[in-house]
Design an enzyme around this catalytic site. Structure first.
Site, PDB file in Angstrom:
ATOM      1  N   CYS A  54       0.179  -0.701   0.009  1.00 59.79           N
ATOM      2  CA  CYS A  54       0.104   0.136   0.136  1.00 59.79           C
ATOM      3  C   CYS A  54       0.720   1.195   0.097  1.00 59.79           C
ATOM      4  CB  CYS A  54      -1.169  -0.367   1.684  1.00 59.79           C
ATOM      5  SG  CYS A  54      -0.083   0.146   2.695  1.00 59.79           S
TER       6      CYS A  54
HETATM    7  C1  RB5 Z   1      -3.966   5.149   0.544  1.00 62.35           C
HETATM    8  O1  RB5 Z   1      -5.308   4.922   1.138  1.00 62.35           O
HETATM    9  C2  RB5 Z   1      -2.714   4.616   2.243  1.00 62.35           C
HETATM   10  O2  RB5 Z   1      -3.489   5.144   3.736  1.00 62.35           O
HETATM   11  C3  RB5 Z   1      -3.368   3.491   1.835  1.00 62.35           C
HETATM   12  O3  RB5 Z   1      -2.446   2.911   0.639  1.00 62.35           O
HETATM   13  C4  RB5 Z   1      -1.989   2.724   2.622  1.00 62.35           C
HETATM   14  O4  RB5 Z   1      -0.570   3.531   2.995  1.00 62.35           O
HETATM   15  C5  RB5 Z   1      -2.380   2.411   4.422  1.00 62.35           C
HETATM   16  O5  RB5 Z   1      -1.778   2.051   5.137  1.00 62.35           O
END
Ligand code: RB5
Length: 154
Positions: free
Chosen positions: A66
């Site tokens: 993420c």
């Molecule tokens: C984007 O939603 C961001 O918050 C996600 O990719 C991540 O970094 C969360 O932990």
């Protein structure tokens, strides 16, 4: 090794794509859980799907990406039996396997570059659980799972 599960939210779309290509080039079989576009999704939805597949034994290794790697790691660790580790350096990736027997690696596209991520993935996949005194400690983690969760995911 079973197929490697790989998933990401839209914030790690490019990193996940690069890692899937890298793994396939190296001869690993990959199950790609998406995302397949930059359409926003909620990272817990992806992390839960992949972590539950790990808990069911469908993957012995999975990679979740993420923006930071944190949301994926926090979510995956909520699933009983799953040990997820966020690693942005090679030493941590090796220890996540050798000491912690982590079946899930998480990384953040906004934190590291693609080439470093590939090296970290390779180090993690090539490292095995050391057992010994680490086995007792991992067993204690599993005991916590059993204490707080009556039944595994089905
Ligand atoms: C984007 O939603 C961001 O918050 C996600 O990719 C991540 O970094 C969360 O932990």
């Amino acid at each position: 090794m079973k197929k490697i599960g790989v998933g990401a939210d839209e914030a790690a779309f490019e990193l996940k794509k690069a890692l899937v290509e890298h793994l396939e080039e190296k001869g690993y079989e990959v199950e790609d859980y998406g995302v397949h576009s930059k359409q926003p999704v909620d990272y817990p939805d992806v992390a839960l799907e992949v972590a539950e597949a790990v808990a069911r034994g469908e993957h012995d290794r999975a990679i979740l990406c993420c923006g930071t790697g944190l949301g994926m790691c926090i979510t995956a660790n909520k699933v009983p039996g799953v040990r997820a580790a966020q690693c942005h350096d090679v030493y941590s990736a090796q220890r996540a396997r050798k000491s912690n027997n982590a079946q899930v690696l998480t990384m953040g596209q906004r934190v590291i570059g693609v080439e470093l991520a590939k090296v970290i993935v390779d180090a993690w996949l090539e490292s095995e659980f050391g057992g010994g005194s680490s086995a007792r400690k991992v067993e204690k983690i599993e005991e916590i799972d059993r204490r707080y969760h009556a039944a595994p995911a089905s």
